[in-house]
Enzyme design. Structure first.
Site, PDB file in Angstrom:
ATOM      1  N   ASN A  41       0.867  -1.179   0.000  1.00  0.00           N
ATOM      2  CA  ASN A  41       0.000   0.000   0.000  1.00  0.00           C
ATOM      3  C   ASN A  41       0.907   1.234   0.000  1.00  0.00           C
ATOM      4  O   ASN A  41       1.486   1.573   1.018  1.00  0.00           O
ATOM      5  CB  ASN A  41      -0.895  -0.034   1.248  1.00  0.00           C
ATOM      6  CG  ASN A  41      -1.746   1.213   1.376  1.00  0.00           C
ATOM      7  OD1 ASN A  41      -1.817   2.035   0.459  1.00  0.00           O
ATOM      8  ND2 ASN A  41      -2.394   1.366   2.524  1.00  0.00           N
ATOM      9  N   TRP A  42       0.992   1.871  -1.149  1.00  0.00           N
ATOM     10  CA  TRP A  42       1.913   3.016  -1.267  1.00  0.00           C
ATOM     11  C   TRP A  42       1.334   4.310  -0.709  1.00  0.00           C
ATOM     12  O   TRP A  42       2.019   5.328  -0.673  1.00  0.00           O
ATOM     13  CB  TRP A  42       2.306   3.222  -2.746  1.00  0.00           C
ATOM     14  CG  TRP A  42       3.221   2.165  -3.283  1.00  0.00           C
ATOM     15  CD1 TRP A  42       3.840   1.175  -2.581  1.00  0.00           C
ATOM     16  CD2 TRP A  42       3.646   2.014  -4.649  1.00  0.00           C
ATOM     17  NE1 TRP A  42       4.612   0.405  -3.423  1.00  0.00           N
ATOM     18  CE2 TRP A  42       4.510   0.903  -4.689  1.00  0.00           C
ATOM     19  CE3 TRP A  42       3.371   2.698  -5.826  1.00  0.00           C
ATOM     20  CZ2 TRP A  42       5.108   0.467  -5.876  1.00  0.00           C
ATOM     21  CZ3 TRP A  42       3.961   2.271  -7.014  1.00  0.00           C
ATOM     22  CH2 TRP A  42       4.821   1.160  -7.029  1.00  0.00           C
ATOM     23  N   LYS A  43       0.052   4.293  -0.346  1.00  0.00           N
ATOM     24  CA  LYS A  43      -0.589   5.509   0.206  1.00  0.00           C
ATOM     25  C   LYS A  43      -0.324   6.711  -0.715  1.00  0.00           C
ATOM     26  O   LYS A  43      -0.381   6.567  -1.927  1.00  0.00           O
ATOM     27  CB  LYS A  43      -0.126   5.735   1.649  1.00  0.00           C
ATOM     28  CG  LYS A  43      -0.285   4.465   2.495  1.00  0.00           C
ATOM     29  CD  LYS A  43      -0.124   4.668   3.953  1.00  0.00           C
ATOM     30  CE  LYS A  43      -0.283   3.334   4.669  1.00  0.00           C
ATOM     31  NZ  LYS A  43      -0.273   3.438   6.106  1.00  0.00           N
TER      32      LYS A  43
ATOM     33  N   HIS B 116      -9.756   1.096   4.350  1.00  0.00           N
ATOM     34  CA  HIS B 116      -8.472   1.211   5.039  1.00  0.00           C
ATOM     35  C   HIS B 116      -8.645   2.139   6.248  1.00  0.00           C
ATOM     36  O   HIS B 116      -9.446   3.078   6.205  1.00  0.00           O
ATOM     37  CB  HIS B 116      -7.406   1.772   4.084  1.00  0.00           C
ATOM     38  CG  HIS B 116      -6.053   1.765   4.718  1.00  0.00           C
ATOM     39  ND1 HIS B 116      -5.620   2.802   5.510  1.00  0.00           N
ATOM     40  CD2 HIS B 116      -5.062   0.844   4.706  1.00  0.00           C
ATOM     41  CE1 HIS B 116      -4.401   2.504   5.954  1.00  0.00           C
ATOM     42  NE2 HIS B 116      -4.043   1.322   5.482  1.00  0.00           N
TER      43      HIS B 116
ATOM     44  N   GLU C 118      -7.059   4.556   7.335  1.00  0.00           N
ATOM     45  CA  GLU C 118      -6.930   5.998   7.059  1.00  0.00           C
ATOM     46  C   GLU C 118      -8.182   6.545   6.371  1.00  0.00           C
ATOM     47  O   GLU C 118      -8.565   7.693   6.581  1.00  0.00           O
ATOM     48  CB  GLU C 118      -5.656   6.256   6.237  1.00  0.00           C
ATOM     49  CG  GLU C 118      -4.417   6.129   7.122  1.00  0.00           C
ATOM     50  CD  GLU C 118      -3.231   5.484   6.476  1.00  0.00           C
ATOM     51  OE1 GLU C 118      -3.109   5.506   5.241  1.00  0.00           O
ATOM     52  OE2 GLU C 118      -2.391   4.930   7.225  1.00  0.00           O
TER      53      GLU C 118
ATOM     54  N   GLU D  37      -5.879  -5.058  10.266  1.00  0.00           N
ATOM     55  CA  GLU D  37      -4.861  -4.057  10.579  1.00  0.00           C
ATOM     56  C   GLU D  37      -5.276  -3.288  11.826  1.00  0.00           C
ATOM     57  O   GLU D  37      -6.089  -2.357  11.751  1.00  0.00           O
ATOM     58  CB  GLU D  37      -4.717  -3.062   9.423  1.00  0.00           C
ATOM     59  CG  GLU D  37      -4.287  -3.687   8.125  1.00  0.00           C
ATOM     60  CD  GLU D  37      -3.672  -2.647   7.187  1.00  0.00           C
ATOM     61  OE1 GLU D  37      -2.509  -2.794   6.841  1.00  0.00           O
ATOM     62  OE2 GLU D  37      -4.362  -1.681   6.851  1.00  0.00           O
TER      63      GLU D  37
ATOM     64  N   GLY E  32       1.762   2.324  10.848  1.00  0.00           N
ATOM     65  CA  GLY E  32       2.690   3.451  10.732  1.00  0.00           C
ATOM     66  C   GLY E  32       3.289   3.879  12.064  1.00  0.00           C
ATOM     67  O   GLY E  32       3.885   4.948  12.159  1.00  0.00           O
TER      68      GLY E  32
ATOM     69  N   SER F  59       2.825  -1.905  10.467  1.00  0.00           N
ATOM     70  CA  SER F  59       4.261  -1.907  10.799  1.00  0.00           C
ATOM     71  C   SER F  59       4.953  -3.243  10.496  1.00  0.00           C
ATOM     72  O   SER F  59       5.869  -3.652  11.216  1.00  0.00           O
ATOM     73  CB  SER F  59       4.484  -1.497  12.258  1.00  0.00           C
ATOM     74  OG  SER F  59       4.046  -0.166  12.462  1.00  0.00           O
TER      75      SER F  59
ATOM     76  N   GLY G 223       2.706  -0.931   4.297  1.00  0.00           N
ATOM     77  CA  GLY G 223       2.833   0.447   3.839  1.00  0.00           C
ATOM     78  C   GLY G 223       4.300   0.826   3.720  1.00  0.00           C
ATOM     79  O   GLY G 223       4.962   0.563   2.714  1.00  0.00           O
ATOM     80  N   GLY G 224       4.832   1.430   4.775  1.00  0.00           N
ATOM     81  CA  GLY G 224       6.186   1.993   4.768  1.00  0.00           C
ATOM     82  C   GLY G 224       7.249   1.073   4.182  1.00  0.00           C
ATOM     83  O   GLY G 224       8.078   1.501   3.364  1.00  0.00           O
TER      84      GLY G 224
HETATM   85  P1  PGA Z   1       2.448   0.425   7.621  1.00  0.00           P
HETATM   86  O1  PGA Z   1       1.036   0.605   6.908  1.00  0.00           O
HETATM   87  O2  PGA Z   1       3.043  -0.851   7.116  1.00  0.00           O
HETATM   88  O3  PGA Z   1       3.238   1.626   7.196  1.00  0.00           O
HETATM   89  O4  PGA Z   1       2.196   0.381   9.102  1.00  0.00           O
HETATM   90  C1  PGA Z   1       0.205  -0.507   6.702  1.00  0.00           C
HETATM   91  C2  PGA Z   1      -1.097  -0.073   6.079  1.00  0.00           C
HETATM   92  O5  PGA Z   1      -1.575   1.015   6.421  1.00  0.00           O
HETATM   93  O6  PGA Z   1      -1.677  -0.776   5.242  1.00  0.00           O
END
Ligand code: PGA
Length: 248
Positions: free
Chosen positions: A9-11, A96, A98, A167, A173, A209, A230-231
């Site tokens: 997930n590149w956001k 998601h 967010e 999640e 994050g 994470s 994500g990250g």
């Molecule tokens: P993260 O994000 O790996 O940066 O914690 C995961 C996600 O939001 O899907």
């Protein structure tokens, strides 16, 4: 056996030019492995660049990060399932954390989006998870099952086409991830919920994470069918290494 799924997930990162460079590096660093799939969720502006970068790789697929529930209309700034599909998306993240917590998306909206995704022939990846306060109040299972029911209880929902991503909000994050056992416990509850609805093949991913250091331990839990990252997916060589080495 359910093939392991590694979802990136590149956001709000990686524009079209960067996406082309990223995929050139990734494809070089990661050759297909059996029973392993990698799905990329770039920002909408980069979808076509990613789709082009994935040609001739059946193990790789592109998806959208969100869609509107209507197929078209006056919704400035939004994209629909058919528009994402036209850009080459084959999957979509729905709900998601967010979207829920920053943009105020409701449970009811996630249900409409799952239906819209299936109508557009996109594979929905439904994200669920509790906040820290909910976890501390012992409400994790109640919250997660409420989110599942709201998004998936429409009788026309084809559960075999859906992937679930568990999640925990407090792990996204933050560098704080659930222990493999914590994650597996919630996955088992989700699995029960799915089994009660005769959905035996639905994959359940863990996210929050996940990185090169903890991915293998998490995936050692049989309850986990993959990860949503994500990250740690933003750098192509590191992501290739994570996919290659986790659960080797
Ligand atoms: P993260 O994000 O790996 O940066 O914690 C995961 C996600 O939001 O899907």
């Amino acid at each position: 056996m359910r093939p392991l799924l590694f979802a990136a997930n590149w956001k709000m990162h990686v524009g079209p030019r960067d996406a082309r460079e990223y995929l050139a590096i990734f494809r070089h660093a990661y050759a297909p492995l059996p029973e392993r799939q990698v799905w990329f969720f770039p920002p909408a502006v980069s979808l076509e660049a990613v789709v082009e970068g994935l040609t001739h790789r059946e193990d790789l697929l592109a998806g959208a990060q969100d869609i509107h529930w209507e197929p078209k209309g006056a919704y400035t700034g939004a994209i629909s399932g058919p528009l994402a599909a036209q850009a080459g998306a084959r999957a979509v993240l729905i709900g998601h954390s967010e979207r829920r917590h920053v943009f105020g998306e409701t449970d009811a909206e996630t249900g409409k989006k799952v239906d819209a995704a299936l109508k557009a022939e996109l594979l929905p990846v439904l994200c669920v998870g509790e906040t820290l306060a909910q976890r501390e109040a012992g409400e994790t299972v109640a919250v997660v099952t409420r989110q599942l029911a709201a998004a998936l209880e429409n009788e026309s929902t084809a559960l075999d086409k859906v992937t679930i991503a568990y999640e925990p909000v407090w792990a996204i994050g933050t560098g704080r991830n659930a222990t493999p056992k914590d994650a597996a416990q919630v996955h088992a509850e989700i699995r029960q919920w799915l089994k009660a609805r005769k959905a035996g093949t639905t994959r359940i991913l863990y996210g929050g994470s996940v990185n090169l250091k903890n991915a293998a331990d998490l995936l050692a839990e049989a309850e986990l069918d993959g990860v949503l990252v994500g990250g740690a997916s933003l750098e192509p060589a590191g992501w290739a290494e994570l996919v290659r080495t986790a659960a080797a």
